[in-house]
Every structure is written in C-alpha cells, then in structure tokens.
Design a protein around this motif. Sequence first.
Motif, short mmCIF file in Angstrom:
data_model
loop_
_atom_site.label_atom_id
_atom_site.label_comp_id
_atom_site.label_asym_id
_atom_site.label_seq_id
_atom_site.Cartn_x
_atom_site.Cartn_y
_atom_site.Cartn_z
N ASN A 269 43.76 31.35 46.75
CA ASN A 269 44.68 31.92 45.77
C ASN A 269 44.13 33.04 44.90
OD1 ASN A 269 46.71 30.03 46.51
ND2 ASN A 269 45.57 28.47 45.38
N HIS A 270 42.91 33.48 45.12
CA HIS A 270 42.38 34.55 44.28
C HIS A 270 43.34 35.74 44.34
CE1 HIS A 270 39.86 37.90 42.95
NE2 HIS A 270 39.17 36.99 42.30
N PRO A 271 43.65 36.36 43.16
CA PRO A 271 44.68 37.40 43.15
C PRO A 271 44.36 38.64 44.00
CG PRO A 271 43.64 37.16 40.98
CD PRO A 271 43.19 36.00 41.82
N ARG A 272 43.06 38.95 44.20
CA ARG A 272 42.71 40.10 45.06
C ARG A 272 42.25 39.67 46.44
NH1 ARG A 272 38.06 43.47 42.98
NH2 ARG A 272 38.63 45.06 44.50
N ALA A 273 41.38 38.67 46.48
CA ALA A 273 40.68 38.35 47.74
C ALA A 273 41.12 37.01 48.34
CB ALA A 273 39.18 38.34 47.51
N GLY A 274 42.09 36.36 47.73
CA GLY A 274 42.56 35.09 48.29
C GLY A 274 43.22 35.30 49.64
#
Length: 283
Positions: free
Chosen positions: A158-163
């Motif tokens: 779920n990471h906003p850039r790398a999820g």
Amino acid sequence: MKTLVLANQKGGVGKSAVATLMSHYFAQHGQRVLAIDFDHQGNFSGSMRRSSRVQDAGITADRLLTESVSVMPSADLVLVAGDTPLSMLELQSTNHTPFARNLRHFLAVMDQQFDVCVIDTNPGPDIRVISALASADFVLSPIQLNQEAMEGVHGLLNHPRAGVRKIKAVLNPKLQLIGLLPTMVESTPFQRANFLQIVQRYHPLLIRIGDGPGDFASIPRRSSIAEAQAHGEVLWQMKKSAAREAWKEIEPTLRALAAIVMGQQQARAHASSQSGAGHDTVA
Ligand SMILES: Nc1ncnc2c1ncn2[C@@H]1O[C@H](COP(=O)(O)OP(=O)(O)OP(=O)(O)O)[C@@H](O)[C@H]1O
Ligand SMILES: [Mg+2]
C-alpha cells in the motif's frame, strides 16, 4: 525475458541472498540470466562478482536509469553491479520519469538476449524500486518472521508511491506479486508463533509449494547460505555436508519460484486475481 524484482522496504531481510540464489539457480538450469543490482551497498554485486561464472557488464546499474543503454556483453550470466551514484538518483526528481523510461527501454532491448532478469533492490521505496517495479513481470518479497517485518507487508502493498497496488494501477498492470518469502526461518517457538500469525493474516500472499497445510515457500537460517553469499560460491556446489543439507531444504522453494517466473506455473497473485479473489482482502 521475464523480469523478477526482489523488494522489501525493510533492510536485512534476505533480498540479496535470495537474488543470488535465484540467479545461480536460473543459470544452473540453462537460463540466460541478467542480474541487476539497484542497491548502492552492492551486496548482490559482491557475491555475484566473486563467482567465476559471472561476466561483469562493465557499466554500473545507475546508468540503466540515467542513460539509454542497449548493449550488454554476450554471456550466459551477466551482472550490472550497483555503485554509489545510485543513491543520488532519488534527489533528481525532475528526471524520475526518464529514469523509469530508460530502464523499460533497456529491458525491452534485452528481451531476446536473456531469458530472465533478476533485479535486487535497496531497502526504501525510492525511484530505483519504482522504476524496477514499473517494468517487471514479477515481484517477490523476502520477509523475516518478526513483528517489524510483518508490519512492512502493509507498505509493500500500500505504499503511496512504491506499493504494488499503486504500481499495478498506474504504471504496470502486468506486475504480479508472487508473494511473501519468509527467510532466515528458525524453528524457535517465537518464530513458529509468528509464522502461524503470518499464515492466518496473509496466507493468500504466501507461496504454496505443496498441498500440505505448512507447504509454503521459505528459506531457513543456515550459516552455509550466508557463507555461499560471502564467498561467491554456489550453495549446491559447496563441498561441506551442511551446505548440501541446506540445499536439500531450499531446493523445493527455489524450484517453485523458478517455475512461476518461467511460466510453468501460474503465479498465485495472477490466479487469484483471475478468480476475483485478489489480494485486496488482506493487509
Ligand atoms: N537464509 C539465510 N541464512 C543465514 N544467513 C542469511 C540467510 N539469508 C541472508 N542471510 C545473511 O543475512 C544478512 C542479510 O541478508 P541480505 O543481505 O540478503 O539482506 P537484504 O534484505 O538484501 O539487506 P539490505 O536491505 O541491507 O539490502 C547477510 O549477511 C546474509 O548473508
Ligand atoms: Mg540487499
């Protein structure tokens, strides 16, 4: 060429060890392997370089992002090593889109020269990891069975850039999460309890290697695995009986992972997304 990325935002979970094992495993089975190290610490590069089987590409991995590279040496196992300039790329934010585009172009050009590309990444969700995931076919996430690592699973998804969810939705719909690979597994009561917890919470993300209740891919903690990595040796070619034992333990896991990457078996993520189950039910 299939591209496999090892990723976990946590450090020291076994990404480079698994990248090394998988690269040698693929090469041993006749695949032409392109190994790329996106970590400026260069641990994957170090262990690959120490092996006499590996041909160094002669350029470092930062250049796959900053330039348009289209030629690699003709060899069956080629390493593009990591070096310090990699750690400066995140600061060059206006160039992030060209970085990802350069890597995608490079991998497309290598498509016929290699069968599989293994990319080891740095611990941290930066442009190197994003660029790798934006062009990969598969991502595999080594984890250690402790609370901190288990919390990291949320970031992986779920990471906003790398999820993985964001990358799939915005940059690379073909990306498949093979799953979580517990590493350095010990048979202590503490780790067994954590393993049960992870099975309960994340079982759709664990990788089945058999039909039994505990038949999930994992890598035990064995000193011969660390030794093989430190000395650039191939685990299953080491003379020590401990290394042979370790190899017997991990072979089913490496075989299952290789089969998924080379398309002899559907990746679980793909299979579950086709059936509508997906991974949205976890984490
Ligand atoms: N299965 C294993 N058994 C024993 N030691 C291991 C095993 N896997 C990795 N190690 C050792 O643990 C240390 C950390 O592993 P590794 O470098 O692969 O982690 P990493 O996730 O790549 O770390 P980083 O995030 O810093 O890049 C290394 O010294 C490595 O040799
Ligand atoms: Mg590493």
